[in-house]
Scaffold this active site. Structure first.
Site, PDB file in Angstrom:
ATOM      1  N   HIS A  83       2.385  63.193  25.950  1.00  0.00           N
ATOM      2  CA  HIS A  83       3.093  62.610  24.802  1.00  0.00           C
ATOM      3  C   HIS A  83       4.594  62.519  25.044  1.00  0.00           C
ATOM      4  O   HIS A  83       5.281  61.738  24.377  1.00  0.00           O
ATOM      5  CB  HIS A  83       2.752  63.354  23.502  1.00  0.00           C
ATOM      6  CG  HIS A  83       3.348  64.708  23.348  1.00  0.00           C
ATOM      7  ND1 HIS A  83       2.661  65.874  23.641  1.00  0.00           N
ATOM      8  CD2 HIS A  83       4.557  65.119  22.893  1.00  0.00           C
ATOM      9  CE1 HIS A  83       3.414  66.921  23.373  1.00  0.00           C
ATOM     10  NE2 HIS A  83       4.572  66.491  22.920  1.00  0.00           N
ATOM     11  N   ASP A 220      -2.979  67.183  28.031  1.00  0.00           N
ATOM     12  CA  ASP A 220      -1.675  66.632  27.656  1.00  0.00           C
ATOM     13  C   ASP A 220      -0.654  66.820  28.783  1.00  0.00           C
ATOM     14  O   ASP A 220       0.192  67.710  28.745  1.00  0.00           O
ATOM     15  CB  ASP A 220      -1.188  67.319  26.368  1.00  0.00           C
ATOM     16  CG  ASP A 220      -0.098  66.527  25.678  1.00  0.00           C
ATOM     17  OD1 ASP A 220       0.472  65.625  26.300  1.00  0.00           O
ATOM     18  OD2 ASP A 220       0.181  66.820  24.495  1.00  0.00           O
ATOM     19  N   SER A 643       7.801  70.842  24.126  1.00  0.00           N
ATOM     20  CA  SER A 643       6.700  70.084  24.720  1.00  0.00           C
ATOM     21  C   SER A 643       6.985  69.845  26.198  1.00  0.00           C
ATOM     22  O   SER A 643       8.042  69.337  26.564  1.00  0.00           O
ATOM     23  CB  SER A 643       6.533  68.746  24.007  1.00  0.00           C
ATOM     24  OG  SER A 643       6.052  68.935  22.703  1.00  0.00           O
TER      25      SER A 643
END
Length: 707
Positions: A83, A220, A643
């Site tokens: 992402h 991810d 992240s």
């Protein structure tokens, strides 16, 4: 002030620390924290974290100014989240070559894809410059002048360091609510190329259904490479002649896995936390920011997703916008739920009562820290702050429509071109960016946003274009928008629009933008009228907390600078039952079966189900459980910006990438619940397995050299 600074420094040298809470700066990591890390089986020496060329910090990057990442090879490969690479992947996608849908694998250096405006930054150095700013007169500045003062010092220091080394830049940021300031030096690399990306079905597996939830099976991750000048080996603008970067430090990748209680450390760039925030500030966050955010985004996202599912070309255009919008739509819902479920505002108020009693007994900041004043200041700006959030969510941000974006930019002077000395030759011109938006989708979003905004705010906060909608179009928003599209020059891409002609001022799109700008200025002036006074009181409140708790170390709120957090791998109680600390290949296959039955967020290509249905995963099988681990839990302290942060074991080896938090602790930006707060990471063995089996990326697997 000097006494306060001494207290802050002293607080970082004491002997107790919470092993599962804290976003610690590395250069001055408290010895007490390091000793606790050692007790939790961290094996590296203190200096291995920050000092020297081989320091762990030297393989961690700020990815793009919004995420974190880690260098994992001697040829400059960078791992981050899928992402985080989402927009780069989307920007290269077309209907013919849809890398979002089908994934991307570069089989050679020549196939790796450059990305405009994407960069990574390495932190070179950090130091406390509070005393230096004090000597320059910071504390003689009024609150509304402090930021400008700090900016001027930062500019001077930036100029000075660039004269010494043009590849460096500095940032001067406040810590502890402005009670301290640190100067951080960075080196930026601007040629960053896409190397590997899984199909979105895996990189975003679970979609919004699973976002912020446990258990997770999302793979991810995405892979990029840093390129440099072939002559200097240093940063350079993109050139086909650039070569892969050869760092002095990269993270060793481990296939050894973990067990419950295993040491886990993240180092990354957490964006923003507000754990020193007062109870009044938390109430404003809940009611004037979070609630308007999720309500408005829900309206716009429903329209986006409907159009995206109906047309592949529209999906490619809006994939990134939708993902960015929906992430914090769900986060704000969860945060408000947690604030209420644990009674956080009441808890904070009780703690503030304790500080007030302590203040009365000690006289600390007497006549300066005023709780009653703080309450009045927040109450004064509440309505305007709430309306401003509705306004910015309705008419601003990446999820706003293209016409509104152009209308606002046409009126703020940011896109004016031409001869500065000759007003008649000044113009604006919008490039053809039709690859980024869709007319029917945008028009429907625009109409829905106009209608919803009107329904949520007081009449005094309505821009005057609403009068035009009512008087000329009978309250029909869609007719008004169709009129703007037909009559305004702003939607004619590539056309020079001269701003000093009468036709410019009469342009209905320009008038629409003027109406928005006027209301935005009104809202902003009301919403920030108490800002400086609130900032002073919040700074005093933080100082009082630190002084009252001077027998324990306190870390500063996150501000997108490098931070370390540490803890252990482990589960928690989820709905009264053990959550488990990892997920397996069997669990994702079960969800894929539901995807075949129509659950969109669990749909995946047949090859993915085939790869994850195997009985033997070879070297990627966990030796303790005999299973293929997909994602795992730790109690590392993270937030947005983390992240892509590397998750290290006690030897400083990479075991995963942080990518999410859990629904049960979404209030952690303002309160860390050590019982519930968890970091969700993608297991590095899952990453490598997918690279090897789906991507056939043998050259990358060899380059990484996992052991």
């Amino acid at each position: 002030m000097k006494k306060l600074l001494f207290t802050l420094l002293a607080a970082c040298s004491l002997t107790s620390a919470k092993a599962d809470e804290g976003m610690w700066t590395l250069y001055n990591l408290p010895n007490a924290v390091y000793e606790t890390m050692k007790q939790e089986n961290f094996e590296l020496p203190y200096n291995a974290l920050y000092y020297g060329e081989d320091a762990v910090k030297n393989c961690v990057v700020n990815f793009g100014g919004f995420c974190s990442g880690v260098v994992v090879s001697p040829d400059g490969l960078v791992f981050t989240n899928h992402h985080c690479g989402f927009e780069a992947i989307r920007s290269h996608s077309t209907v013919e070559h849809d890398y979002m849908l089908n994934g991307f694998v570069a089989n050679s250096y020549e196939e790796e894809l450059p990305n405009k405006r994407l960069f990574v930054s390495f932190m070179v150095e950090q130091k406390d410059v509070t005393a230096y700013l004090d000597s320059l007169g910071l504390n003689k500045q009024a609150q509304n002048k402090r930021a400008d003062f700090v900016d001027s010092v930062e500019n001077a220091l930036s100029k000075e360091i660039r004269q010494q080394d043009s590849t460096l830049r500095v940032e001067l940021k406040p810590y502890y609510e402005g009670n301290q300031y640190y100067l951080t030096t960075y080196r930026d690399f601007e040629d960053v190329r896409l190397v590997f990306a899984l199909p979105k079905s895996m990189g975003k597996f679970g979609g919004e259904t699973d976002n912020w939830m446990w258990p997770r099976q999302t793979c991810d991750f995405s892979v990029f490479r840093i390129y440099v000048d072939p002559k200097t080996g240093g940063p350079a603008k993109y050139s086909k002649d650039n070569v892969p970067y050869h760092p002095k430090k990269w993270a060793p990748v481990s296939l050894q896995g973990y067990v419950p209680g295993s040491f886990s450390m993240t180092i990354g760039y957490p964006g923003s936390t507000s754990r020193y925030l007062s109870s009044y500030g938390i109430k404003e966050r809940r009611d004037a920011q979070n609630e308007p955010m999720y309500k408005t985004r829900a309206v716009k996202q429903d329209i986006m997703i409907r159009h995206m599912r109906a047309d592949e070309a529209v999906r490619i255009k809006y994939d990134s916008k939708y993902a960015q919008s929906s992430n914090y739509w769900k986060n704000s819902i969860g945060m408000n739920k947690c604030i209420d479920s644990i009674g956080l505002i009441q808890q904070k108020a009780q703690f503030e009562a304790k500080i007030r009693q302590w203040q009365d007994s000690t006289g600390f900041l007497k006549g300066q820290l005023d709780f009653d004043l703080l309450a009045r200041l927040y109450a004064k700006q509440f309505k305007a702050r709430r309306a401003l959030t509705y306004f910015s969510e309705s008419f601003g941000g990446r999820s706003s429509d293209e016409l509104t974006r152009r209308a606002l930019r046409a009126n703020n002077g940011s896109v004016v071109k031409g001869d500065e000395k000759n007003p008649k030759k000044q113009y604006i011109e919008f490039k053809d960016n039709s690859a980024e938006w869709d007319g029917p989708t945008d028009r429907e979003i625009m109409a829905a946003a106009m209608k919803f905004y009107r329904e949520q705010v007081e009449p005094q906060y309505l821009p005057d274009f609403y009068q035009t909608v009512d008087s000329k179009f009978g309250g029909n928003y869609q007719q008004y928008i169709d009129y703007l599209y037909k009559k305004s020059q702003l939607m004619k891409s590539g056309k020079k629009i001269f701003i000093n002609k009468k036709s410019f001022q009469k342009d209905p799109g320009v008038q629409f933008g003027q109406s928005l700008n006027n209301m935005m200025m009104t809202l902003y002036s009301e919403a920030v009228a108490s800002y400086d006074s609130i900032a002073v009181q919040e700074r005093y409140l933080c100082a009082a907390k630190l002084r009252m708790e001077e027998d324990m170390p306190n870390y500063s709120d996150a501000n997108f600078t490098m931070r370390l957090s540490y803890g252990q791998v482990g589960e928690y109680l989820l709905a009264g039952k053990p959550s488990g600390y990892y997920t397996t290949a069997e669990s994702i296959v079960e969800k894929m079966n539901r995807g075949e039955q129509g659950v969109i967020d669990y749909e995946a290509e047949p090859i993915m189900k085939e790869l994850l249905s195997k009985k033997d995963f070879g070297k990627y099988t966990d030796k303790t459980t005999g299973k293929m681990h997909l994602c795992f839990l730790s109690n590392n302290d993270i937030t947005g910006g983390n992240s892509g942060s590397p998750m290290f074991n006690g030897k400083g080896e990479l075991i995963g990438l942080a990518f999410d938090g859990n629904w049960d602790s979404l209030s952690s930006d303002i309160f860390f619940d050590k019982q519930l707060a968890r970091c969700i990471g993608v297991d590095i063995r899952y990453v490598l397995y997918m690279m090897e089996t789906w991507g056939k990326a043998d050259r990358l697997i060899k380059e990484i050299g996992a052991k």
